[in-house]
Design a protein around this motif. Structure first.
Motif: not given
Length: 197
Positions: A134-142, A148-167
């Protein structure tokens, strides 16, 4: 430090490991009706007696996990979002390959996440992993909110997956060998894409 009452959230655990320490319950209520399943809610409020460092709620490697969440994920989340935005189809294919296929140097992403989930034996450790995710996902959201990028579902899913795996890799770094840790971190996704033939 003076004791202060904290209200517990209406549902679910607190949003992060911010309330670690000793505390007393204030109040007790419940439902002992024979018609409904009996339950007892032990506290509507708690009084904090002593606070401790939040990293202790995240397990033995709590400091390492917080370092990843506060320093590494914010640096990498915007870069990963830009990678996805530049080539969504190519990154989607690479993400699918990483999630489902093992390489010579690391396992598949889904397998590594399954292994990480299965080693969280105790309730405390499983709760710590849930908080870490949850903390990793919140950090990605912030971070994504400020790119300023267009944050599509794919971008968010990719960033979440990578951040959670790293944490989660930081949480379990003393348990796993590089084959599993590299799969959690997604190092195969950081390698340059193979050239089209």
């Amino acid at each position: 430090m003076p004791a202060r009452p904290w209200k517990t959230p209406a549902s679910g655990p607190p949003p992060g490991p911010s309330g670690c320490g000793s505390w007393n319950r204030l109040g007790e209520t419940g439902n002992w009706s024979p018609r409904h399943y009996p339950y007892r809610l032990l506290a509507h409020q708690i009084r904090v007696i002593e606070e401790t460092d939040p990293h202790q709620a995240l397990g033995d490697r709590g400091r390492d996990v917080l370092d990843v969440i506060h320093h590494q994920i914010p640096e990498l989340a915007a870069w990963r979002a830009a990678d996805w935005t530049a080539d969504p189809d190519g990154m989607s294919q690479r993400l699918w390959t990483w999630e489902t296929c093992a390489s010579l140097t690391s396992g598949s992403g889904q397998w590594a996440q399954s292994v990480a989930g299965s080693v969280s034996h105790s309730r405390r450790e499983a709760a710590a992993q849930t908080w870490i995710e949850g903390l990793a996902r919140n950090t990605v959201d912030q971070v994504l909110a400020h790119t300023g990028l267009d944050v599509s579902h794919g971008v968010r899913h990719y960033a979440y997956t990578r951040a959670v795996g790293q944490a989660v890799a930081a949480q379990h770094q003393h348990r796993f060998d590089p084959y599993v840790l590299d799969a959690l971190r997604g190092v195969d996704l950081d390698a340059p894409a193979p050239a089209a033939v």
